[in-house]
Design a protein around this motif. Structure first.
Motif, mmCIF file in Angstrom:
data_model
loop_
_atom_site.group_PDB
_atom_site.id
_atom_site.type_symbol
_atom_site.label_atom_id
_atom_site.label_comp_id
_atom_site.label_asym_id
_atom_site.label_seq_id
_atom_site.Cartn_x
_atom_site.Cartn_y
_atom_site.Cartn_z
ATOM 1 N N GLN A 1 0.452 -1.236 -8.405
ATOM 2 C CA GLN A 1 -0.771 -0.572 -7.966
ATOM 3 C C GLN A 1 -0.737 0.928 -8.270
ATOM 4 O O GLN A 1 -1.779 1.558 -8.413
ATOM 5 C CB GLN A 1 -0.998 -0.816 -6.469
ATOM 6 N N ARG B 1 -7.827 -0.901 -10.095
ATOM 7 C CA ARG B 1 -6.834 -1.183 -9.062
ATOM 8 C C ARG B 1 -6.569 -2.674 -8.978
ATOM 9 O O ARG B 1 -5.430 -3.121 -8.978
ATOM 10 C CB ARG B 1 -7.317 -0.642 -7.700
ATOM 11 N N LEU C 1 -5.395 -6.795 -0.526
ATOM 12 C CA LEU C 1 -4.831 -5.461 -0.719
ATOM 13 C C LEU C 1 -5.933 -4.405 -0.839
ATOM 14 O O LEU C 1 -5.746 -3.259 -0.447
ATOM 15 C CB LEU C 1 -3.947 -5.461 -1.971
ATOM 16 N N SER C 2 -7.089 -4.802 -1.348
ATOM 17 C CA SER C 2 -8.174 -3.838 -1.530
ATOM 18 C C SER C 2 -8.752 -3.329 -0.215
ATOM 19 O O SER C 2 -9.281 -2.227 -0.155
ATOM 20 C CB SER C 2 -9.294 -4.458 -2.370
ATOM 21 N N VAL D 1 -6.807 -0.309 1.075
ATOM 22 C CA VAL D 1 -6.873 0.713 0.027
ATOM 23 C C VAL D 1 -8.253 1.359 0.000
ATOM 24 O O VAL D 1 -8.386 2.584 -0.068
ATOM 25 C CB VAL D 1 -6.516 0.105 -1.353
ATOM 26 N N CYS E 1 0.815 -1.227 0.000
ATOM 27 C CA CYS E 1 0.000 0.000 0.000
ATOM 28 C C CYS E 1 0.844 1.269 0.000
ATOM 29 O O CYS E 1 0.378 2.319 -0.443
ATOM 30 C CB CYS E 1 -0.916 0.018 1.222
ATOM 31 N N ALA F 1 -0.060 5.021 -1.616
ATOM 32 C CA ALA F 1 -0.474 5.973 -0.584
ATOM 33 C C ALA F 1 0.368 7.241 -0.668
ATOM 34 O O ALA F 1 -0.162 8.352 -0.628
ATOM 35 C CB ALA F 1 -0.351 5.335 0.799
ATOM 36 N N GLY G 1 2.899 -3.469 -5.102
ATOM 37 C CA GLY G 1 2.519 -2.102 -4.730
ATOM 38 C C GLY G 1 2.910 -1.092 -5.788
ATOM 39 O O GLY G 1 2.189 -0.122 -6.036
#
Length: 177
Positions: A91, A101, A126-127, A130, A24, A28, A88
Protein backbone atom coordinates in the motif's frame (compact mmCIF):
# COMPACT_ATOMS: atom_id res chain seq x y z
CA UNK A 1 -27.09 -23.28 17.62
CA UNK A 2 -26.71 -19.77 16.35
CA UNK A 3 -25.82 -18.38 19.78
CA UNK A 4 -22.90 -20.77 20.10
CA UNK A 5 -21.38 -19.50 16.85
CA UNK A 6 -21.75 -15.79 17.58
CA UNK A 7 -18.58 -15.41 19.70
CA UNK A 8 -16.52 -17.06 16.97
CA UNK A 9 -17.96 -14.75 14.33
CA UNK A 10 -17.23 -11.71 16.50
CA UNK A 11 -13.71 -13.02 17.14
CA UNK A 12 -13.12 -13.46 13.41
CA UNK A 13 -14.32 -9.92 12.75
CA UNK A 14 -12.06 -8.54 15.48
CA UNK A 15 -9.08 -10.46 14.07
CA UNK A 16 -9.85 -9.17 10.57
CA UNK A 17 -9.98 -5.55 11.76
CA UNK A 18 -6.76 -6.06 13.74
CA UNK A 19 -5.08 -7.20 10.51
CA UNK A 20 -6.59 -4.27 8.60
CA UNK A 21 -5.09 -1.87 11.15
CA UNK A 22 -1.71 -3.61 10.78
CA UNK A 23 -1.97 -3.10 7.01
CA UNK A 24 -2.67 0.61 7.54
CA UNK A 25 0.32 1.30 9.78
CA UNK A 26 3.12 1.53 7.15
CA UNK A 27 1.28 3.98 4.88
CA UNK A 28 0.01 5.99 7.85
CA UNK A 29 3.53 6.45 9.22
CA UNK A 30 5.18 7.24 5.89
CA UNK A 31 2.22 9.34 4.73
CA UNK A 32 2.19 11.47 7.87
CA UNK A 33 5.95 11.95 7.93
CA UNK A 34 6.58 12.54 4.23
CA UNK A 35 3.28 13.77 2.75
CA UNK A 36 4.63 17.17 1.70
CA UNK A 37 7.92 15.72 0.40
CA UNK A 38 6.13 13.07 -1.67
CA UNK A 39 3.75 15.65 -3.10
CA UNK A 40 6.57 18.07 -3.96
CA UNK A 41 8.80 15.42 -5.54
CA UNK A 42 6.32 13.17 -7.32
CA UNK A 43 3.23 15.22 -8.14
CA UNK A 44 3.86 15.87 -11.82
CA UNK A 45 2.56 14.61 -15.15
CA UNK A 46 5.46 12.28 -15.88
CA UNK A 47 5.19 10.39 -12.59
CA UNK A 48 1.39 10.19 -12.74
CA UNK A 49 1.39 8.96 -16.36
CA UNK A 50 4.20 6.51 -15.63
CA UNK A 51 2.39 5.10 -12.60
CA UNK A 52 -0.82 4.65 -14.57
CA UNK A 53 1.03 2.83 -17.37
CA UNK A 54 3.09 0.64 -15.03
CA UNK A 55 0.05 -0.43 -13.00
CA UNK A 56 -1.96 -1.09 -16.15
CA UNK A 57 0.77 -3.40 -17.44
CA UNK A 58 1.11 -5.07 -14.02
CA UNK A 59 -2.62 -5.75 -13.86
CA UNK A 60 -2.64 -7.29 -17.35
CA UNK A 61 0.38 -9.47 -16.52
CA UNK A 62 -1.10 -10.52 -13.19
CA UNK A 63 -4.47 -11.35 -14.72
CA UNK A 64 -2.82 -13.47 -17.40
CA UNK A 65 -0.72 -15.35 -14.84
CA UNK A 66 -3.60 -15.78 -12.36
CA UNK A 67 -5.57 -17.88 -14.85
CA UNK A 68 -3.39 -20.88 -14.02
CA UNK A 69 -2.42 -19.86 -10.48
CA UNK A 70 -3.52 -21.84 -7.46
CA UNK A 71 -3.75 -19.29 -4.60
CA UNK A 72 -2.82 -20.44 -1.11
CA UNK A 73 -5.20 -17.97 0.61
CA UNK A 74 -8.81 -18.38 -0.50
CA UNK A 75 -10.66 -16.77 2.42
CA UNK A 76 -10.19 -13.34 3.95
CA UNK A 77 -10.09 -14.94 7.40
CA UNK A 78 -7.01 -16.89 6.35
CA UNK A 79 -4.90 -13.78 5.72
CA UNK A 80 -2.12 -14.00 8.30
CA UNK A 81 -0.79 -11.08 10.30
CA UNK A 82 2.47 -11.29 8.34
CA UNK A 83 0.60 -11.19 5.01
CA UNK A 84 -1.45 -8.25 6.30
CA UNK A 85 1.76 -6.36 7.07
CA UNK A 86 3.17 -7.11 3.62
CA UNK A 87 -0.08 -5.95 1.98
CA UNK A 88 0.37 -2.75 3.99
CA UNK A 89 3.88 -2.41 2.57
CA UNK A 90 2.46 -2.74 -0.95
CA UNK A 91 0.00 0.00 0.00
CA UNK A 92 3.00 2.31 0.43
CA UNK A 93 3.27 2.33 -3.35
CA UNK A 94 -0.05 4.16 -3.49
CA UNK A 95 1.57 7.22 -1.94
CA UNK A 96 3.06 7.90 -5.38
CA UNK A 97 0.59 10.12 -7.27
CA UNK A 98 -1.17 8.28 -10.08
CA UNK A 99 -1.00 4.97 -8.24
CA UNK A 100 -4.26 3.33 -7.27
CA UNK A 101 -4.44 2.39 -3.59
CA UNK A 102 -6.71 -0.52 -4.32
CA UNK A 103 -4.57 -1.46 -7.32
CA UNK A 104 -1.39 -1.61 -5.28
CA UNK A 105 -3.01 -3.63 -2.49
CA UNK A 106 -4.77 -6.03 -4.87
CA UNK A 107 -1.57 -6.61 -6.86
CA UNK A 108 0.40 -7.07 -3.64
CA UNK A 109 -2.14 -9.45 -2.12
CA UNK A 110 -2.24 -11.58 -5.27
CA UNK A 111 1.56 -11.70 -5.42
CA UNK A 112 1.50 -12.84 -1.78
CA UNK A 113 -0.76 -15.77 -2.69
CA UNK A 114 -4.33 -14.62 -2.19
CA UNK A 115 -7.09 -15.34 -4.66
CA UNK A 116 -8.40 -12.46 -6.76
CA UNK A 117 -11.59 -12.45 -4.68
CA UNK A 118 -9.72 -12.30 -1.35
CA UNK A 119 -7.39 -9.58 -2.67
CA UNK A 120 -10.31 -7.41 -3.77
CA UNK A 121 -12.31 -8.04 -0.59
CA UNK A 122 -9.35 -7.32 1.70
CA UNK A 123 -8.52 -4.19 -0.30
CA UNK A 124 -12.10 -3.01 0.14
CA UNK A 125 -11.99 -3.50 3.91
CA UNK A 126 -8.60 -1.79 3.96
CA UNK A 127 -10.04 1.22 2.13
CA UNK A 128 -12.43 2.07 4.96
CA UNK A 129 -9.90 3.27 7.58
CA UNK A 130 -7.61 4.62 4.84
CA UNK A 131 -10.35 6.83 3.36
CA UNK A 132 -11.42 8.07 6.77
CA UNK A 133 -7.82 8.72 7.81
CA UNK A 134 -6.93 10.55 4.58
CA UNK A 135 -10.11 12.63 4.75
CA UNK A 136 -9.44 13.49 8.39
CA UNK A 137 -5.86 14.52 7.54
CA UNK A 138 -7.07 16.76 4.70
CA UNK A 139 -9.63 18.40 7.00
CA UNK A 140 -7.01 19.01 9.70
CA UNK A 141 -4.66 20.61 7.15
CA UNK A 142 -7.55 22.69 5.83
CA UNK A 143 -8.43 24.03 9.28
CA UNK A 144 -4.80 24.53 10.35
CA UNK A 145 -4.47 26.97 7.45
CA UNK A 146 -7.24 29.04 9.04
CA UNK A 147 -9.99 28.03 6.63
CA UNK A 148 -13.59 27.69 7.74
CA UNK A 149 -16.39 25.65 6.19
CA UNK A 150 -19.83 27.17 5.79
CA UNK A 151 -23.01 25.21 6.53
CA UNK A 152 -23.62 24.29 2.87
CA UNK A 153 -19.98 23.25 2.42
CA UNK A 154 -20.22 20.93 5.43
CA UNK A 155 -23.45 19.47 4.06
CA UNK A 156 -22.00 18.87 0.58
CA UNK A 157 -18.79 17.44 2.01
CA UNK A 158 -20.69 14.91 4.12
CA UNK A 159 -23.07 14.17 1.24
CA UNK A 160 -20.15 13.63 -1.15
CA UNK A 161 -18.40 11.31 1.31
CA UNK A 162 -21.59 9.29 1.84
CA UNK A 163 -22.25 8.99 -1.89
CA UNK A 164 -18.63 8.03 -2.62
CA UNK A 165 -18.75 5.36 0.09
CA UNK A 166 -22.08 4.01 -1.17
CA UNK A 167 -20.88 3.88 -4.76
CA UNK A 168 -17.68 2.12 -3.73
CA UNK A 169 -19.65 -0.51 -1.76
CA UNK A 170 -22.00 -1.06 -4.71
CA UNK A 171 -19.11 -1.18 -7.20
CA UNK A 172 -17.22 -3.77 -5.16
CA UNK A 173 -20.36 -5.90 -4.79
CA UNK A 174 -20.99 -5.64 -8.53
CA UNK A 175 -17.41 -6.48 -9.45
CA UNK A 176 -17.24 -9.35 -6.96
CA UNK A 177 -20.34 -10.83 -8.61
Amino acid sequence: TKKNNEPFVKMDIMQLWFKIIISCVPAAIVGLLFDEVIEDMFYNGVVVAGALIIYGVLFIALENSSITANPSITKVGHVSTKTALFIGLFQLLSLVPGTSRSGSTIIGAMILGTSRFVAAEYSFFLSIPVMFGASFLKLVKFFVKGNVLTGPQIFYTILGMAIAFGVSVYSIQFLMG
